[in-house]
Write a protein that holds these residues in place. Structure first.
Motif, PDB file in Angstrom:
ATOM      1  N   SER B  88       0.806  -1.234   0.000  1.00 31.97           N
ATOM      2  CA  SER B  88       0.000   0.000   0.000  1.00 31.97           C
ATOM      3  C   SER B  88       0.830   1.269   0.000  1.00 31.97           C
ATOM      4  N   GLN B  89       2.068   1.213   0.542  1.00 33.76           N
ATOM      5  CA  GLN B  89       2.869   2.423   0.769  1.00 33.76           C
ATOM      6  C   GLN B  89       2.060   3.490   1.524  1.00 33.76           C
ATOM      7  N   GLY B  90       1.067   3.040   2.278  1.00 35.13           N
ATOM      8  CA  GLY B  90       0.241   3.971   3.037  1.00 35.13           C
ATOM      9  C   GLY B  90      -0.760   4.747   2.193  1.00 35.13           C
ATOM     10  N   TYR B 112      -3.468   0.313   7.462  1.00 35.85           N
ATOM     11  CA  TYR B 112      -2.210   0.495   6.732  1.00 35.85           C
ATOM     12  C   TYR B 112      -2.322   1.400   5.509  1.00 35.85           C
ATOM     13  N   GLY B 113      -3.556   1.725   5.104  1.00 35.23           N
ATOM     14  CA  GLY B 113      -3.705   2.540   3.906  1.00 35.23           C
ATOM     15  C   GLY B 113      -5.041   3.261   3.937  1.00 35.23           C
ATOM     16  N   LEU B 220       6.197  -1.180   3.975  1.00 31.45           N
ATOM     17  CA  LEU B 220       6.259  -0.183   5.046  1.00 31.45           C
ATOM     18  C   LEU B 220       7.356  -0.584   6.031  1.00 31.45           C
TER      19      LEU B 220
END
Lengths: 363, 363
Positions: B88-90, B112-113, B220
């Motif tokens: 997700s990379q946030g 997380y996202g 992450l």
């Protein structure tokens, strides 16, 4: 049936009678018409297997009622993250590093809390355990982490540190993976203990977590639900589908430990097995173990040939003699004999006979 | 040997010949003197088992070389967190919710996202799949998540959505847990697919992750190392000790699937099994399935008695007739017959005979 002796550090030898029992009932457990692998984890058959395993482990290890026993996944490497996600609250975490495993735990926890070394045996090549009186304990530490038996370096705490006596109120977190069920645990000194099953308990893929109930319920929000101790405890380890077959195998091992006379009887045999091997190594100029005698592991005995050019010969001859998986961990080299509960005294005697013969042939 | 037919939704029935083979070699694999549970995961014996399992799955499912095949732990619930921690990379994550499992995934990923529903079948009680043409796809989504077979609600995507054709460049993440290896997968439409093993592949405690290589390497910082796809891939699923025995069992299942003629042949049988059961249910006023015919699952067939006061009678009679674990999930009620690969056509015929007889007796 004559099986070779398997000295693997893990996954490791299991009691042959446990394997034979599992093999006999693999497609039909107790007349249920199902193998254990095929059972719903919510059905009464598997629930009875799970409850017996939990009860037997609690009885064997005298785990007090104010501790949860959780059956989880992810192994030691998983717990390196799961413990701080559940207990650190992002605060201070102290570590005593006595070998490769506690070092890994220390590094991983830095993602989740403010880690610091309370003590380290690294300067001495992890052959000793720093005296607890010298540990730098921070008053605000959420917990202190140790690995009570270092599988790679062969260093074992013979007594768990008494943090209260050292003036700390931090709970003690202990990675007991490679000596769980080999000796009693003084739970009055423990906040949380965890063990990957694949050394002394059963197949890889199962992690046992024993955690004091008051420490549960403070997980970081980024803690995955499947690894949140509170959710796992509330659901009797069935929040998600547990590793059912590995739990069943561990349960068979627990029953076998009871038939062996329980942990005290097993410990007596482990003391004897380790004593035989260390005494032999110490008496020989041909073999060497570098760990301080007071901190030598009963479970994992790393040793070296004085002439390391003979390592390959030694291993080939051992295999031919029915002595398997004696090669040391790549980070340490040499040899390693793991003497878990399932290793009979006869296995150690066979190893000694081979080592003696090899020495005579080459000395 | 006559075994009952086990309709469990998971952990689920395994092919009997696979279980017999595992039982026969449980204490001595191929003359090695060790059972598979007892092998070091780094030894040549286990490496050969692992490599064969990876190769056979890749061949069976025609997984292209630009995908990693990872053998992990934590199951579907674990992946609900592990996928967004890795991909997700946030950022934004879109979800299509078509039943209980995708709903759980949607909620967990919110840690997380930036999650949002692209579509949901909840208003219709999860009996249908919203038309992809109506999905609300965000241009900045890191990925779109679906569950391609909903185990509880019995809803299956018969075709994976083509996100490119819908104007999205997001990778498709698919939870294929309960129909993996039951039919081919069009990998050109997939970024990542994961499956808990305990339905169609082997024992609980193993998770298979198939991920396009270019999606790996952006986890992450709070992603545990043991669940970081990049580390797992770099170490050929041996970053930490993998669930070795479960991998071995899955490998035996893969060999069995090849002996069955491969996925195309298995799919043909699955189509026939499901057709028989749905046709019978639709023709009877006594039984009902509420899922839109175009989206009915071949693997998990929930159904209800028109008169639900007979549920307990139905289940008791089924068990007496050798038809096990037919009770529906508690969130849906009624009955559920899971027809995974290991369920033979004869099992479905026996179920139909029983349902017909029960209807005649009570209609």
């Amino acid at each position: 049936m004559n099986r070779p002796f398997n000295f693997s550090a893990g996954p490791a030898a299991m009691p042959e009678e446990v394997l034979q029992q599992a093999g006999a009932e693999i497609a039909n457990w107790h007349g249920s018409g199902m193998g254990v692998m095929e059972m719903s984890h919510r059905g009464k058959e598997f629930i009875s297997i799970y409850e017996a395993a939990e009860r037997d482990f609690r009885e064997l290890m005298a785990v007090p009622e104010d501790f949860h026993i959780l059956f989880m996944q992810g192994g030691g490497w998983g717990e390196n993250a799961i413990v701080p996600m559940n207990l650190s609250q992002g605060g201070a975490i102290d570590f005593v590093v006595t070998g490769g495993w506690s070092q890994k735990s220390f590094k991983e926890a830095g993602k989740y809390g403010q880690t610091a070394l309370a003590a380290s045996g690294e300067a001495g090549g992890f052959t000793d355990i720093p005296d607890p009186a010298t540990w730098q304990l921070r008053p605000d530490a959420r917990y202190l982490h140790i690995c009570s038996n270092e599988t790679v370096h062969g260093v074992e705490f013979q007594t768990l540190p008494d943090l209260k006596a050292l003036g700390s109120s931090a709970p003690l977190v202990v990675d007991v993976s490679s000596h769980v069920a080999s000796r009693p645990i003084d739970w009055s000194r423990v906040g949380l203990a965890y063990a990957g099953a694949q050394k002394n308990l059963g197949p890889a893929g199962l992690t046992l977590v024993v955690v004091r109930k008051d420490l549960v319920g403070q997980a970081l929000t980024i803690c995955p639900s499947a690894f949140n101790y509170e959710l796992v405890a509330k659901n009797d380890s069935m929040f998600n589908t547990p590793p059912t077959y590995a739990i069943y195998m561990a349960g068979l091992v627990f029953q076998w430990l009871k038939r062996q006379g329980g942990i005290a009887a097993v410990e007596a045999r482990n003391i004897e097995k380790a004593r035989l091997l260390y005494d032999f190594i110490d008496a020989s100029p041909f073999y060497v173990n570098r760990v301080a005698p007071a901190h030598r592991s009963r479970m994992n005995v790393p040793f070296f040939l004085a002439d390391e050019s003979r390592n390959d010969d030694f291993l080939a001859g051992a295999k031919a003699a029915g002595l398997l998986q004696l090669k040391g961990h790549k980070s340490v080299g040499g040899m390693r004999a793991s003497l878990y509960n399932a290793m009979p005294l006869e296995g150690v005697k066979a190893l000694l006979a081979y080592m003696r013969e090899f020495e005579l042939r080459h000395a």
